[in-house]
Design a protein around this motif. Sequence first.
Motif, mmCIF file in Angstrom:
data_model
loop_
_atom_site.group_PDB
_atom_site.id
_atom_site.type_symbol
_atom_site.label_atom_id
_atom_site.label_comp_id
_atom_site.label_asym_id
_atom_site.label_seq_id
_atom_site.Cartn_x
_atom_site.Cartn_y
_atom_site.Cartn_z
ATOM 1 N N LEU A 24 0.812 -1.212 0.000
ATOM 2 C CA LEU A 24 0.000 0.000 0.000
ATOM 3 C C LEU A 24 0.850 1.268 0.000
ATOM 4 O O LEU A 24 0.452 2.272 -0.602
ATOM 5 N N THR A 25 2.001 1.239 0.653
ATOM 6 C CA THR A 25 2.854 2.431 0.653
ATOM 7 C C THR A 25 3.491 2.686 -0.707
ATOM 8 O O THR A 25 3.932 3.796 -0.980
ATOM 9 N N GLN A 26 3.519 1.673 -1.559
ATOM 10 C CA GLN A 26 4.106 1.814 -2.899
ATOM 11 C C GLN A 26 3.057 2.049 -3.986
ATOM 12 O O GLN A 26 3.403 2.086 -5.170
ATOM 13 N N GLY A 31 1.747 3.714 -9.642
ATOM 14 C CA GLY A 31 1.108 4.523 -10.678
ATOM 15 C C GLY A 31 2.114 5.255 -11.542
ATOM 16 O O GLY A 31 1.870 5.496 -12.725
ATOM 17 N N GLN A 32 3.251 5.604 -10.965
ATOM 18 C CA GLN A 32 4.306 6.302 -11.702
ATOM 19 C C GLN A 32 5.293 5.341 -12.368
ATOM 20 O O GLN A 32 6.187 5.762 -13.089
ATOM 21 N N GLY A 33 5.136 4.051 -12.085
ATOM 22 C CA GLY A 33 6.022 3.045 -12.673
ATOM 23 C C GLY A 33 7.344 2.896 -11.956
ATOM 24 O O GLY A 33 8.299 2.352 -12.516
ATOM 25 N N THR A 34 7.442 3.387 -10.717
ATOM 26 C CA THR A 34 8.704 3.309 -9.973
ATOM 27 C C THR A 34 8.588 2.473 -8.702
ATOM 28 O O THR A 34 9.440 2.583 -7.818
ATOM 29 N N ALA A 35 7.574 1.660 -8.585
ATOM 30 C CA ALA A 35 7.380 0.844 -7.382
ATOM 31 C C ALA A 35 8.475 -0.201 -7.263
ATOM 32 O O ALA A 35 9.025 -0.668 -8.264
ATOM 33 N N ARG A 36 8.796 -0.540 -6.029
ATOM 34 C CA ARG A 36 9.765 -1.589 -5.768
ATOM 35 C C ARG A 36 9.305 -2.398 -4.570
ATOM 36 O O ARG A 36 8.496 -1.938 -3.773
ATOM 37 N N PHE A 37 9.820 -3.614 -4.465
ATOM 38 C CA PHE A 37 9.503 -4.457 -3.319
ATOM 39 C C PHE A 37 10.409 -4.046 -2.167
ATOM 40 O O PHE A 37 11.624 -4.245 -2.223
ATOM 41 N N ASP A 95 7.972 -4.010 -12.554
ATOM 42 C CA ASP A 95 6.876 -3.819 -13.503
ATOM 43 C C ASP A 95 5.548 -3.660 -12.761
ATOM 44 O O ASP A 95 5.290 -4.365 -11.777
ATOM 45 N N LYS A 96 4.711 -2.741 -13.252
ATOM 46 C CA LYS A 96 3.414 -2.476 -12.602
ATOM 47 C C LYS A 96 2.573 -3.731 -12.454
ATOM 48 O O LYS A 96 1.957 -3.961 -11.414
#
Length: 117
Positions: A24-26, A31-37, A95-96
């Motif tokens: 949830l914090t990511q 949405g911006q395509g920069t999420a990471r685990f 990847d999203k």
Amino acid sequence: MDVLIHLFVGLHIIGIAALLGGFLTQMKAMGQGTARFVPGMLHGALTMLVTGVVLVGLNQAQDYPLDNIKIGVKLALLIVILGLVYVKRDEEKVDKSMFGVVGLLTMTNIFIAVLWT
């Protein structure tokens, strides 16, 4: 023995909170395509795995009825989640669709635990 079972249920909930909270914090970054685990997601999934196995063992030791199909489905989902998070944990961005799958599987695992009776 029931106190021990309740203790591990609490730890199991903390694990799911870490996994889902990391997701949830990511969400904005996804949405911006920069999420990471984030590391908390991996630690939460590992906590869920260990405490889940302990809970099954403790419940079997008490001769409580278990739904082995439900446990198997939840374990399979968690192994997929754990595999995806572990393999991609060091990447700068994920990847999203893969990130979304982890969130969807996490929520599915929660709803199976709560709704499957």
